[in-house]
Write a protein that holds these residues in place. Sequence first.
Motif, short mmCIF file in Angstrom:
data_model
loop_
_atom_site.label_atom_id
_atom_site.label_comp_id
_atom_site.label_asym_id
_atom_site.label_seq_id
_atom_site.Cartn_x
_atom_site.Cartn_y
_atom_site.Cartn_z
N LYS A 7 41.27 30.13 -17.44
CA LYS A 7 40.88 30.77 -16.19
C LYS A 7 40.87 32.30 -16.28
CE LYS A 7 42.53 26.98 -13.30
NZ LYS A 7 43.48 26.58 -12.24
N ASN A 8 41.54 32.83 -17.29
CA ASN A 8 41.58 34.28 -17.44
C ASN A 8 40.26 34.85 -17.93
OD1 ASN A 8 42.18 32.86 -19.89
ND2 ASN A 8 42.71 34.81 -20.83
N LYS A 9 39.36 34.01 -18.40
CA LYS A 9 38.06 34.45 -18.89
C LYS A 9 37.07 34.50 -17.72
CE LYS A 9 38.99 32.70 -23.52
NZ LYS A 9 38.59 31.81 -24.61
N TRP A 10 36.81 35.70 -17.22
CA TRP A 10 36.03 35.87 -16.00
C TRP A 10 34.62 35.29 -16.09
CZ3 TRP A 10 31.43 38.41 -16.27
CH2 TRP A 10 31.23 39.20 -17.40
N TRP A 11 34.06 35.35 -17.30
CA TRP A 11 32.67 34.94 -17.45
C TRP A 11 32.48 33.44 -17.25
CZ3 TRP A 11 32.39 31.55 -21.53
CH2 TRP A 11 33.41 31.65 -22.49
N LEU A 12 33.57 32.67 -17.34
CA LEU A 12 33.46 31.23 -17.14
C LEU A 12 33.07 30.89 -15.70
CD1 LEU A 12 36.47 29.86 -19.22
CD2 LEU A 12 34.04 29.49 -19.67
N SER A 13 33.39 31.78 -14.76
CA SER A 13 33.04 31.52 -13.35
C SER A 13 31.53 31.61 -13.13
CB SER A 13 33.76 32.51 -12.43
OG SER A 13 33.36 33.84 -12.68
N TYR A 14 30.79 32.17 -14.10
CA TYR A 14 29.33 32.25 -14.01
C TYR A 14 28.65 31.11 -14.76
CZ TYR A 14 29.93 36.86 -11.96
OH TYR A 14 30.27 37.89 -11.12
N LEU A 15 29.46 30.23 -15.37
CA LEU A 15 28.92 29.11 -16.12
C LEU A 15 29.45 27.79 -15.59
CD1 LEU A 15 29.24 30.62 -19.71
CD2 LEU A 15 27.19 30.51 -18.29
N TRP A 20 22.39 36.07 -10.91
CA TRP A 20 22.47 35.36 -12.18
C TRP A 20 21.79 34.00 -12.08
CZ3 TRP A 20 22.66 35.22 -17.11
CH2 TRP A 20 23.21 34.17 -17.83
N LEU A 21 22.02 33.29 -10.98
CA LEU A 21 21.38 31.99 -10.78
C LEU A 21 19.87 32.12 -10.61
CD1 LEU A 21 23.93 30.19 -8.41
CD2 LEU A 21 23.55 29.76 -10.85
N ILE A 22 19.44 33.17 -9.93
CA ILE A 22 18.00 33.41 -9.78
C ILE A 22 17.36 33.64 -11.15
CG2 ILE A 22 16.28 35.05 -8.91
CD1 ILE A 22 18.13 35.42 -6.44
N PHE A 23 18.02 34.41 -11.99
CA PHE A 23 17.53 34.62 -13.35
C PHE A 23 17.46 33.30 -14.12
CE2 PHE A 23 18.75 35.07 -17.83
CZ PHE A 23 17.69 35.82 -18.31
N LEU A 24 18.53 32.51 -14.03
CA LEU A 24 18.54 31.22 -14.71
C LEU A 24 17.43 30.30 -14.19
CD1 LEU A 24 22.37 30.43 -14.91
CD2 LEU A 24 20.88 31.25 -16.75
N ALA A 25 17.18 30.37 -12.88
CA ALA A 25 16.14 29.53 -12.27
C ALA A 25 14.77 29.86 -12.84
CB ALA A 25 16.15 29.70 -10.76
#
Length: 393
Positions: free
Chosen positions: A385-393, A95-100
């Motif tokens: 914290k229950n929203k898993w997608w937040l760990s990718y942001l 995901w970070l590579i894509f964002l980069a």
Amino acid sequence: MNAIKSTRIESIDILRGLVMVIMALDHVRDYFHYGAFFGNPTDLETTTPILFFTRFITHYCAPVFIFLAGTSAFLYGTKKTKSQLFKFLFTRGFWLIFLAFVINNLVWKFDLTYSLIFLQVIWAIGLCMVLLSFAVFLPIKALLTIGIVLVVGHNVLDPIVMTGTSFKSIVWYILHQQQFVAIGNTTVAFAYPIIPWFGLITLGYCFGTFYTKTFNSQIRKKWLLRLGLMAITLFFIMRGINVYGDLVPWTLQDTTTKTVLSFFKVTKYPPSLAYLLITMGPALLFLYGIETVKNKITDFLLVFGRVPLLYYFLHVFVIHILAIIGILIFGGNWKDMILTAEVFQNAKLINYGYSLVIVYLVWIAVIALLYIPCKKYMIYKANNKNKWWLSYL
């Protein structure tokens, strides 16, 4: 701050927040200082002590950021199985590579043609996370050995220099050689060769063992003090001997000031052993000193340290917009701030820029502008914290 529910380790977030605030200074300098687009703030023939150390202080950002990414990975893994940790690091890394590639290059350049692609710190963290996802299955002692060997020994590879665009050369640029490569109509800058960065993120992962719930805090502080002082001492010894540890040895100059600057002119691309020692040493001492400190300054830094990814992209975007506004106010061509390859090839910004005083004032303004949105997002993230997608942001 009272509304926030968090089990995060504050000293780590405070250090991360500090280096992210400092990082904004470097990026404001990139967009605002006179000659920044074509000059080098560490060029001993053209720099000044103030400009040199304005750049030098920001050297702390990338290594601390990557080191603590490893620490955060370890702490995340203490609540998960190894398989869950692997999945998180593997997917977040890509995901970070894509964002980069897509987002980072867009906010830095505003160039929809992507004529220039810079593979910077987000790319390095992403790739290191993918590699770390496999490495976490190894014992901690094995990871510690790998990390030390890569950080201490990678300068042995400095004499190996590749050219061209062959597959072998591209792989080497990714691993250990900073290089600009023309691929079709696009120029790709391999700015963060990952061998030493992977070594550092691995050491950061091992460092996480100091912050487990069962680890004695007084023993941790002793280790932080010892390791911090050891790193700084080794830097001065190794740099003084001047045989190994950096791509470019320091030299005696025609003035004492320039000789001192030469001594501290350490290589970042790739990060030399000297560079990592003089940045990580003080960072560990900061962790030692800040562990039990709680005041308005630490609360302020926590805000940025807990929302690093949002802050990173937001601060670059804001700085870039402010640079365009500045050009409009002072009569330049705002389109020159769409940083295509043509802008650099034709040196369109060769006479652009402002004094260091303006750079520092804009830096303060940027931090002030970002504080409220970052704080709101920090509270939202902590309370959801229950929203898993937040760990990718």
